[in-house]
Motif scaffolding. Structure first.
Motif, short mmCIF file in Angstrom:
data_model
loop_
_atom_site.label_atom_id
_atom_site.label_comp_id
_atom_site.label_asym_id
_atom_site.label_seq_id
_atom_site.Cartn_x
_atom_site.Cartn_y
_atom_site.Cartn_z
N ARG A 35 68.77 41.12 47.82
CA ARG A 35 68.65 40.45 46.55
C ARG A 35 70.27 39.67 46.29
N SER A 36 71.20 40.14 47.27
CA SER A 36 72.46 39.16 47.27
C SER A 36 72.29 38.48 48.07
N LEU A 37 70.93 37.72 49.21
CA LEU A 37 71.17 36.91 49.63
C LEU A 37 69.48 35.70 48.27
N THR A 38 69.17 36.55 48.30
CA THR A 38 67.27 35.85 47.65
C THR A 38 67.33 35.73 46.24
N GLY A 39 68.80 37.01 45.63
CA GLY A 39 68.54 36.25 43.95
C GLY A 39 67.40 37.60 43.63
N ASP A 40 66.32 37.06 42.92
CA ASP A 40 65.38 37.82 42.97
C ASP A 40 63.76 37.70 42.98
N TYR A 62 62.01 42.40 41.51
CA TYR A 62 63.55 41.55 41.59
C TYR A 62 64.27 41.39 42.82
N GLY A 63 63.48 41.42 43.77
CA GLY A 63 63.49 42.02 44.93
C GLY A 63 64.30 43.45 45.25
N TRP A 64 64.79 43.54 46.91
CA TRP A 64 64.93 44.57 47.10
C TRP A 64 66.68 45.04 47.12
N GLU A 65 66.82 45.91 46.75
CA GLU A 65 69.24 46.69 46.46
C GLU A 65 68.99 48.05 46.81
N SER A 66 70.10 48.22 48.14
CA SER A 66 69.66 50.08 48.08
C SER A 66 70.14 50.95 46.85
#
Length: 115
Positions: A35-40, A62-66
């Motif tokens: 998510r920090s690279l591609t947003g949502d 909405y993207g992957w985040e830990s």
């Protein structure tokens, strides 16, 4: 079941598995999708379990985040072509909704009034 029919059934299952992987690639693309690279941008994970003869897909809309949610999880046994076909249908629907959400914009954006 004769050998010809067994080979034909195996070929069909392989095509379905490749189709599921292709749908994941269409959702995810080939880039890093944190998510920090591609947003949502939606992120899809494809899992193959040879020991249990299973296929699994996880989709984060909405993207992957830990440590943030588990996303949509679809599981299927390879030995059951009806299960595999149903999973592919659900994955196609998820792809449509993820594409529509990406085009429409994220749902978790807050509009703050200008003062």
């Amino acid at each position: 079941m004769n050998k010809r029919l067994k080979r034909k059934a195996e070929k069909r299952r392989r095509q379905q598995i490749c189709g599921a992987l292709d749908l994941c690639l269409q959702i995810n693309g080939l880039q890093k999708s944190k998510r920090s690279l591609t947003g949502d941008h939606p992120t899809a994970f494809f899992e193959f379990n040879g020991r249990a003869a299973g296929v699994g897909v996880r989709v984060f809309r909405y993207g992957w985040e830990s440590y943030v949610g588990i996303g949509e999880r679809l599981l299927s046994r390879i030995t059951r072509s009806d299960e595999l076909g149903e999973m592919i249908g659900q994955l196609k629907q998820l792809k449509r909704t993820c594409t529509a959400a990406t085009v429409a914009g994220p749902k978790n954006k807050f509009n703050t009034p200008l003062l």
